[in-house]
Write a protein that holds these residues in place. Structure first.
Motif, PDB file in Angstrom:
ATOM      1  N   GLU A  88       0.961  -1.069   0.131  1.00  0.00           N
ATOM      2  CA  GLU A  88       0.161   0.111  -0.001  1.00  0.00           C
ATOM      3  C   GLU A  88       0.910   1.305  -0.120  1.00  0.00           C
ATOM      4  OE1 GLU A  88      -2.530   3.209   1.724  1.00  0.00           O
ATOM      5  OE2 GLU A  88      -0.708   2.178   2.739  1.00  0.00           O
ATOM      6  N   TRP A 106      -8.919  -0.439   2.529  1.00  0.00           N
ATOM      7  CA  TRP A 106      -8.689  -0.201   1.096  1.00  0.00           C
ATOM      8  C   TRP A 106      -9.406  -1.247   0.411  1.00  0.00           C
ATOM      9  CZ3 TRP A 106      -7.462   3.880   2.726  1.00  0.00           C
ATOM     10  CH2 TRP A 106      -6.262   4.016   3.634  1.00  0.00           C
ATOM     11  N   ASN A 107      -9.697  -2.341   0.791  1.00  0.00           N
ATOM     12  CA  ASN A 107     -10.651  -3.663   0.259  1.00  0.00           C
ATOM     13  C   ASN A 107     -12.168  -3.343   0.226  1.00  0.00           C
ATOM     14  OD1 ASN A 107      -8.472  -4.904  -1.158  1.00  0.00           O
ATOM     15  ND2 ASN A 107      -8.045  -5.865   0.834  1.00  0.00           N
ATOM     16  N   CYS A 108     -12.457  -2.332   1.177  1.00  0.00           N
ATOM     17  CA  CYS A 108     -13.883  -2.121   1.233  1.00  0.00           C
ATOM     18  C   CYS A 108     -14.537  -3.247   2.123  1.00  0.00           C
ATOM     19  CB  CYS A 108     -14.756  -1.509  -0.158  1.00  0.00           C
ATOM     20  SG  CYS A 108     -14.134  -0.293  -0.714  1.00  0.00           S
ATOM     21  N   ASN A 124     -20.328  -3.203   2.040  1.00  0.00           N
ATOM     22  CA  ASN A 124     -20.003  -1.755   1.125  1.00  0.00           C
ATOM     23  C   ASN A 124     -20.734  -0.764   1.472  1.00  0.00           C
ATOM     24  OD1 ASN A 124     -17.538  -3.132  -0.078  1.00  0.00           O
ATOM     25  ND2 ASN A 124     -19.012  -3.764  -1.569  1.00  0.00           N
ATOM     26  N   GLN A 167     -14.241   2.847  -4.901  1.00  0.00           N
ATOM     27  CA  GLN A 167     -13.638   1.594  -5.017  1.00  0.00           C
ATOM     28  C   GLN A 167     -12.183   1.715  -5.750  1.00  0.00           C
ATOM     29  OE1 GLN A 167     -16.572  -0.788  -6.570  1.00  0.00           O
ATOM     30  NE2 GLN A 167     -16.789  -2.131  -4.921  1.00  0.00           N
ATOM     31  N   GLY A 171      -8.844   1.355  -4.178  1.00  0.00           N
ATOM     32  CA  GLY A 171      -8.064   0.317  -4.587  1.00  0.00           C
ATOM     33  C   GLY A 171      -6.575   0.643  -5.255  1.00  0.00           C
ATOM     34  N   LEU A 174      -3.545   0.240  -3.030  1.00  0.00           N
ATOM     35  CA  LEU A 174      -2.770  -0.955  -2.878  1.00  0.00           C
ATOM     36  C   LEU A 174      -1.873  -1.209  -4.284  1.00  0.00           C
ATOM     37  CD1 LEU A 174      -5.955  -2.898  -1.999  1.00  0.00           C
ATOM     38  CD2 LEU A 174      -3.995  -2.339  -0.482  1.00  0.00           C
ATOM     39  N   ILE A 178      -6.014  -2.220  -9.256  1.00  0.00           N
ATOM     40  CA  ILE A 178      -7.731  -2.480  -9.574  1.00  0.00           C
ATOM     41  C   ILE A 178      -7.725  -3.340 -11.038  1.00  0.00           C
ATOM     42  CG2 ILE A 178      -8.558  -0.655  -7.938  1.00  0.00           C
ATOM     43  CD1 ILE A 178      -8.791   1.107 -10.871  1.00  0.00           C
ATOM     44  N   TRP A 182     -12.251  -1.228 -14.629  1.00  0.00           N
ATOM     45  CA  TRP A 182     -12.846  -0.207 -13.947  1.00  0.00           C
ATOM     46  C   TRP A 182     -12.815   1.163 -14.419  1.00  0.00           C
ATOM     47  CZ3 TRP A 182     -12.179  -1.592  -7.926  1.00  0.00           C
ATOM     48  CH2 TRP A 182     -13.004  -2.815  -7.644  1.00  0.00           C
ATOM     49  N   ARG A 202      -4.836  -6.017 -14.608  1.00  0.00           N
ATOM     50  CA  ARG A 202      -4.884  -4.976 -13.444  1.00  0.00           C
ATOM     51  C   ARG A 202      -4.098  -3.844 -13.813  1.00  0.00           C
ATOM     52  NH1 ARG A 202      -7.853  -7.357  -9.175  1.00  0.00           N
ATOM     53  NH2 ARG A 202      -7.207  -5.703  -7.936  1.00  0.00           N
ATOM     54  N   SER A 204      -2.045  -0.369 -11.762  1.00  0.00           N
ATOM     55  CA  SER A 204      -1.763   0.023 -10.307  1.00  0.00           C
ATOM     56  C   SER A 204      -0.616   1.113 -10.478  1.00  0.00           C
ATOM     57  CB  SER A 204      -1.055  -1.262  -9.643  1.00  0.00           C
ATOM     58  OG  SER A 204       0.140  -1.738 -10.332  1.00  0.00           O
TER      59      SER A 204
END
Length: 222
Positions: A88, A106-108, A124, A167, A171, A174, A178, A182, A202, A204
């Motif tokens: 993170e 962070w992951n809700c 959530n 999110q 996300g 991290l 994600i 998204w 993903r 990041s």
């Protein structure tokens, strides 16, 4: 703590403190190596406006912004060499010792807050404990809508929340990021600039990107 049998220990590291330099920071890493702990949190010093520290800062030997950025990247590299993987923006851990408490946010994931103005997130949906948490200026999110009671105890509706945008905001803190689908904007310019990376569907932030994450997020979500 170790003498008492506690071995899962976390240390906090502050970056950008008065008189700190990249060389003096190496003393911190030497201390960490000797202590053999399992988790590190590394935070950039933020001086809040209007505080006593803010009024003093002109007299303090604070490092330049570029130097602070250099020390953050130095921290990521050196902690990695010591066996701490960044998971993170501000957190690093030896394998299997990532902070479960941190990852809940962070992951809700679900968590309950107990006490005055304590925030919770269940299914959530963020909320305050209705029998303990309702108080002036305490913010909530219930059934997809944000609200709070102002200082005059008047209910204020802040609109919808807990959506995909939140999110994404959480996300991308991290290291795992994600799912790229998204995003509605193409992250290619940030990837080309070394601020983001793409892997296995993903997206990041890189350590360089984490330094300017607020700007990137604002542009991606605009």
């Amino acid at each position: 703590a170790k003498a008492a049998g506690i071995t899962n220990i976390s240390l906090d590291v502050m970056l950008g403190t008065p008189k700190q330099t990249p060389d003096s920071l190496e003393e911190t890493f030497a201390f960490i190596a000797r202590m053999q702990v399992t988790h590190i949190s590394a935070y950039l010093l933020k001086i809040e406006p209007g505080t006593p520290f803010d009024r003093l800062q002109a007299k303090l030997a604070l490092p330049e912004e570029d130097t602070v950025c250099q020390m953050y990247l130095q921290t990521v590299e050196r902690l990695g060499q010591l066996g701490f993987a960044q998971y993170e923006i501000s957190n690093f851990a030896r394998p299997g010792h990532e902070g479960r408490h941190n990852l809940l946010y962070w992951n809700c994931s679900d968590y309950w807050g107990v006490g005055p103005a304590a925030h919770s997130c269940v299914g959530n949906v963020r909320l305050l404990e209705p029998y303990l948490g309702l108080g002036p200026s305490a913010h909530s999110l219930w059934n997809g809508r944000r609200f709070y009671f102002d200082r005059d105890w008047i209910w204020q509706d802040e609109g919808p929340g807990g959506d995909r945008e939140e999110q994404i905001l959480l996300g991308l803190r991290l290291n795992r990021g994600i799912p790229e689908d998204w995003l509605t904007r193409d992250p290619a310019p940030y990837i080309a600039g070394g601020f983001m990376r793409r892997a296995n569907g993903r997206i990041s932030l890189t350590p360089r990107g984490m330094l300017v994450s607020n700007t990137i997020l604002a542009e991606l979500l605009d």
